[in-house]
Design a protein around this motif. Sequence first.
Motif, PDB file in Angstrom:
ATOM      1  N   PRO A 186     134.878  41.489   0.460  1.00  0.00           N
ATOM      2  CA  PRO A 186     135.858  41.854   1.490  1.00  0.00           C
ATOM      3  C   PRO A 186     135.523  41.272   2.875  1.00  0.00           C
ATOM      4  CG  PRO A 186     134.490  43.740   0.916  1.00  0.00           C
ATOM      5  CD  PRO A 186     134.195  42.667  -0.091  1.00  0.00           C
ATOM      6  N   TRP A 187     134.258  41.294   3.245  1.00  0.00           N
ATOM      7  CA  TRP A 187     133.879  40.778   4.561  1.00  0.00           C
ATOM      8  C   TRP A 187     134.198  39.278   4.661  1.00  0.00           C
ATOM      9  CZ3 TRP A 187     131.740  42.776   9.085  1.00  0.00           C
ATOM     10  CH2 TRP A 187     131.270  41.835  10.001  1.00  0.00           C
ATOM     11  N   GLN A 188     133.861  38.544   3.602  1.00  0.00           N
ATOM     12  CA  GLN A 188     133.961  37.087   3.625  1.00  0.00           C
ATOM     13  C   GLN A 188     135.383  36.586   3.360  1.00  0.00           C
ATOM     14  OE1 GLN A 188     131.966  38.993   1.773  1.00  0.00           O
ATOM     15  NE2 GLN A 188     129.834  38.412   2.068  1.00  0.00           N
ATOM     16  N   SER A 189     136.267  37.455   2.851  1.00  0.00           N
ATOM     17  CA  SER A 189     137.586  36.985   2.396  1.00  0.00           C
ATOM     18  C   SER A 189     138.740  37.364   3.319  1.00  0.00           C
ATOM     19  CB  SER A 189     137.887  37.540   0.999  1.00  0.00           C
ATOM     20  OG  SER A 189     136.966  37.030   0.066  1.00  0.00           O
ATOM     21  N   VAL A 190     138.429  37.828   4.528  1.00  0.00           N
ATOM     22  CA  VAL A 190     139.519  38.325   5.382  1.00  0.00           C
ATOM     23  C   VAL A 190     140.597  37.270   5.640  1.00  0.00           C
ATOM     24  CG1 VAL A 190     138.322  40.238   6.504  1.00  0.00           C
ATOM     25  CG2 VAL A 190     138.125  37.943   7.466  1.00  0.00           C
ATOM     26  N   TYR A 191     140.221  36.000   5.628  1.00  0.00           N
ATOM     27  CA  TYR A 191     141.213  34.939   5.832  1.00  0.00           C
ATOM     28  C   TYR A 191     141.329  34.010   4.623  1.00  0.00           C
ATOM     29  CZ  TYR A 191     143.383  35.616  10.321  1.00  0.00           C
ATOM     30  OH  TYR A 191     144.169  36.090  11.333  1.00  0.00           O
ATOM     31  N   ALA A 192     140.952  34.514   3.471  1.00  0.00           N
ATOM     32  CA  ALA A 192     141.047  33.684   2.257  1.00  0.00           C
ATOM     33  C   ALA A 192     142.501  33.579   1.807  1.00  0.00           C
ATOM     34  CB  ALA A 192     140.210  34.308   1.154  1.00  0.00           C
ATOM     35  N   GLU A 193     142.847  32.472   1.219  1.00  0.00           N
ATOM     36  CA  GLU A 193     144.145  32.322   0.551  1.00  0.00           C
ATOM     37  C   GLU A 193     143.992  32.891  -0.856  1.00  0.00           C
ATOM     38  OE1 GLU A 193     146.924  31.331   1.929  1.00  0.00           O
ATOM     39  OE2 GLU A 193     145.899  30.940   3.835  1.00  0.00           O
ATOM     40  N   MET A 194     144.921  33.763  -1.247  1.00  0.00           N
ATOM     41  CA  MET A 194     144.830  34.431  -2.540  1.00  0.00           C
ATOM     42  C   MET A 194     145.682  33.689  -3.578  1.00  0.00           C
ATOM     43  SD  MET A 194     143.119  36.924  -1.146  1.00  0.00           S
ATOM     44  CE  MET A 194     142.916  38.086  -2.478  1.00  0.00           C
ATOM     45  N   VAL A 195     145.099  33.402  -4.718  1.00  0.00           N
ATOM     46  CA  VAL A 195     145.866  32.804  -5.817  1.00  0.00           C
ATOM     47  C   VAL A 195     145.547  33.587  -7.095  1.00  0.00           C
ATOM     48  CG1 VAL A 195     146.268  30.747  -7.242  1.00  0.00           C
ATOM     49  CG2 VAL A 195     145.971  30.494  -4.771  1.00  0.00           C
ATOM     50  N   PHE A 196     146.597  34.164  -7.685  1.00  0.00           N
ATOM     51  CA  PHE A 196     146.419  34.947  -8.913  1.00  0.00           C
ATOM     52  C   PHE A 196     146.980  34.154 -10.080  1.00  0.00           C
ATOM     53  CE2 PHE A 196     146.601  37.908  -5.348  1.00  0.00           C
ATOM     54  CZ  PHE A 196     145.396  38.582  -5.532  1.00  0.00           C
ATOM     55  N   MET A 197     146.175  33.979 -11.103  1.00  0.00           N
ATOM     56  CA  MET A 197     146.551  33.101 -12.214  1.00  0.00           C
ATOM     57  C   MET A 197     146.842  33.930 -13.464  1.00  0.00           C
ATOM     58  SD  MET A 197     143.436  30.478 -11.490  1.00  0.00           S
ATOM     59  CE  MET A 197     142.278  31.819 -11.673  1.00  0.00           C
ATOM     60  N   ASP A 198     147.962  33.605 -14.103  1.00  0.00           N
ATOM     61  CA  ASP A 198     148.386  34.355 -15.283  1.00  0.00           C
ATOM     62  C   ASP A 198     147.726  33.840 -16.554  1.00  0.00           C
ATOM     63  OD1 ASP A 198     149.819  36.572 -15.743  1.00  0.00           O
ATOM     64  OD2 ASP A 198     151.718  35.715 -14.999  1.00  0.00           O
ATOM     65  N   VAL A 199     146.427  33.739 -16.532  1.00  0.00           N
ATOM     66  CA  VAL A 199     145.714  33.251 -17.713  1.00  0.00           C
ATOM     67  C   VAL A 199     144.443  34.086 -17.856  1.00  0.00           C
ATOM     68  CG1 VAL A 199     145.032  31.311 -16.224  1.00  0.00           C
ATOM     69  CG2 VAL A 199     144.427  31.236 -18.614  1.00  0.00           C
ATOM     70  N   LEU A 200     144.103  34.432 -19.084  1.00  0.00           N
ATOM     71  CA  LEU A 200     142.916  35.260 -19.322  1.00  0.00           C
ATOM     72  C   LEU A 200     141.667  34.389 -19.158  1.00  0.00           C
ATOM     73  CD1 LEU A 200     144.330  37.232 -22.389  1.00  0.00           C
ATOM     74  CD2 LEU A 200     144.245  37.972 -19.979  1.00  0.00           C
ATOM     75  N   TRP A 201     140.601  34.965 -18.624  1.00  0.00           N
ATOM     76  CA  TRP A 201     139.434  34.156 -18.243  1.00  0.00           C
ATOM     77  C   TRP A 201     138.930  33.206 -19.350  1.00  0.00           C
ATOM     78  CZ3 TRP A 201     137.620  31.872 -14.283  1.00  0.00           C
ATOM     79  CH2 TRP A 201     136.366  31.271 -14.365  1.00  0.00           C
ATOM     80  N   PRO A 202     138.796  33.647 -20.609  1.00  0.00           N
ATOM     81  CA  PRO A 202     138.265  32.705 -21.608  1.00  0.00           C
ATOM     82  C   PRO A 202     139.170  31.482 -21.838  1.00  0.00           C
ATOM     83  CG  PRO A 202     138.046  34.946 -22.393  1.00  0.00           C
ATOM     84  CD  PRO A 202     138.924  35.006 -21.163  1.00  0.00           C
ATOM     85  N   ASP A 203     140.445  31.572 -21.425  1.00  0.00           N
ATOM     86  CA  ASP A 203     141.358  30.429 -21.577  1.00  0.00           C
ATOM     87  C   ASP A 203     141.350  29.514 -20.347  1.00  0.00           C
ATOM     88  OD1 ASP A 203     142.240  31.119 -24.141  1.00  0.00           O
ATOM     89  OD2 ASP A 203     143.754  32.495 -23.337  1.00  0.00           O
ATOM     90  N   VAL A 204     140.545  29.857 -19.356  1.00  0.00           N
ATOM     91  CA  VAL A 204     140.498  29.050 -18.124  1.00  0.00           C
ATOM     92  C   VAL A 204     139.619  27.829 -18.349  1.00  0.00           C
ATOM     93  CG1 VAL A 204     139.570  29.057 -15.754  1.00  0.00           C
ATOM     94  CG2 VAL A 204     140.943  31.002 -16.569  1.00  0.00           C
ATOM     95  N   ASP A 205     140.034  26.692 -17.787  1.00  0.00           N
ATOM     96  CA  ASP A 205     139.097  25.583 -17.630  1.00  0.00           C
ATOM     97  C   ASP A 205     139.355  24.937 -16.268  1.00  0.00           C
ATOM     98  OD1 ASP A 205     141.105  23.670 -17.848  1.00  0.00           O
ATOM     99  OD2 ASP A 205     140.644  23.171 -19.928  1.00  0.00           O
ATOM    100  N   ARG A 206     138.722  23.816 -15.991  1.00  0.00           N
ATOM    101  CA  ARG A 206     138.774  23.237 -14.647  1.00  0.00           C
ATOM    102  C   ARG A 206     140.195  22.908 -14.197  1.00  0.00           C
ATOM    103  NH1 ARG A 206     134.966  18.139 -15.709  1.00  0.00           N
ATOM    104  NH2 ARG A 206     134.215  19.520 -17.355  1.00  0.00           N
ATOM    105  N   ARG A 207     141.109  22.702 -15.153  1.00  0.00           N
ATOM    106  CA  ARG A 207     142.487  22.388 -14.754  1.00  0.00           C
ATOM    107  C   ARG A 207     143.141  23.568 -14.033  1.00  0.00           C
ATOM    108  NH1 ARG A 207     144.581  20.585 -20.486  1.00  0.00           N
ATOM    109  NH2 ARG A 207     143.310  22.418 -20.918  1.00  0.00           N
ATOM    110  N   VAL A 208     142.747  24.790 -14.402  1.00  0.00           N
ATOM    111  CA  VAL A 208     143.280  25.980 -13.733  1.00  0.00           C
ATOM    112  C   VAL A 208     142.783  26.012 -12.270  1.00  0.00           C
ATOM    113  CG1 VAL A 208     143.291  28.505 -13.757  1.00  0.00           C
ATOM    114  CG2 VAL A 208     143.478  27.235 -15.911  1.00  0.00           C
ATOM    115  N   LEU A 209     141.521  25.664 -12.071  1.00  0.00           N
ATOM    116  CA  LEU A 209     140.980  25.578 -10.705  1.00  0.00           C
ATOM    117  C   LEU A 209     141.745  24.518  -9.908  1.00  0.00           C
ATOM    118  CD1 LEU A 209     138.641  26.160  -8.572  1.00  0.00           C
ATOM    119  CD2 LEU A 209     137.550  24.131  -9.548  1.00  0.00           C
ATOM    120  N   TRP A 210     141.961  23.373 -10.525  1.00  0.00           N
ATOM    121  CA  TRP A 210     142.641  22.287  -9.804  1.00  0.00           C
ATOM    122  C   TRP A 210     144.076  22.679  -9.442  1.00  0.00           C
ATOM    123  CZ3 TRP A 210     140.829  17.923 -13.683  1.00  0.00           C
ATOM    124  CH2 TRP A 210     139.457  17.689 -13.476  1.00  0.00           C
TER     125      TRP A 210
END
Length: 251
Positions: A211-235
Amino acid sequence: MTKKPNPHRAGITPPKLAKESIPNHVAIVMDGNGRWAKERGLPRTAGHEAGEAALFDVIEGAIEIGVKEISAYAFSTENWRRSPEEVKFLMGFNRDVIRRRRDEMNALGVKVRWVGRPKRLWASVINELEEAEDLTAKNKVLTLNMCVNYGGRAEIVDAASALALDVKRGKVKADAITEKLFAKYLDQPTMSDVDLFLRSSGEMRTSNFLPWQSVYAEMVFMDVLWPDVDRRVLWRAIEEYAKRDRRFGKA
Ligand code: IPE
Ligand code: IPE
Ligand code: MG
């Protein structure tokens, strides 16, 4: 010699973006392992196991695109509320993953740091985290903050308590406390502010992460379950981030 990240298994390369559009620090809530397992009729622990590859693919993708710091939420101060079996599994699993991936992270030039509270955390997990910190301390390609037994409120309360002690001892004057000074008492005083805050699994909440470090973070919520994530989701998330207009209170 620092090793280059392995390319994505399908040979895909990162999107071309201006350097200013790349977030320096990405915080990741790796969520959805249990649901991933449930969909397959597997025990929740199988979901956690499947999530390991996702994290390390994302780290390689982060290096490829030029991210300098990743904070990965591996175990929260609230996760102790899970069943004793799952807590036990997660402790052992975190310990093993850190040990198993240590040399690979070191070869890639990743500096591993533990962020979290020692209280209740298994000593064997702390040992592995400290081994990894020692081995990788001089690396400069990317910093990986492994957030294990991390809670944002716990971090702030612990900082306030340590600061209060310094005031009592006369080391700090109460009227000299600034945001900058306070931040020195956080779990990782040199952690930079979060630019991009990512969460997988479709849940839209921060669950006590940075919370302290994220006060000005851009939030992105991804509709994919973690085990299905790979670097393309980050990109993809970084492409979304690049479109945002960050104003920091300015007009
Ligand atoms: C995230 O996945 C891993 C941890 C919190 C340790 P979950 O285990 O929370 O998975 P869901 O949210 O139940 O699907
Ligand atoms: C946050 O996920 C913690 C980690 C990913 C380690 P949770 O699954 O524990 O969060 P809630 O309970 O959905 O808020
Ligand atoms: Mg969850």
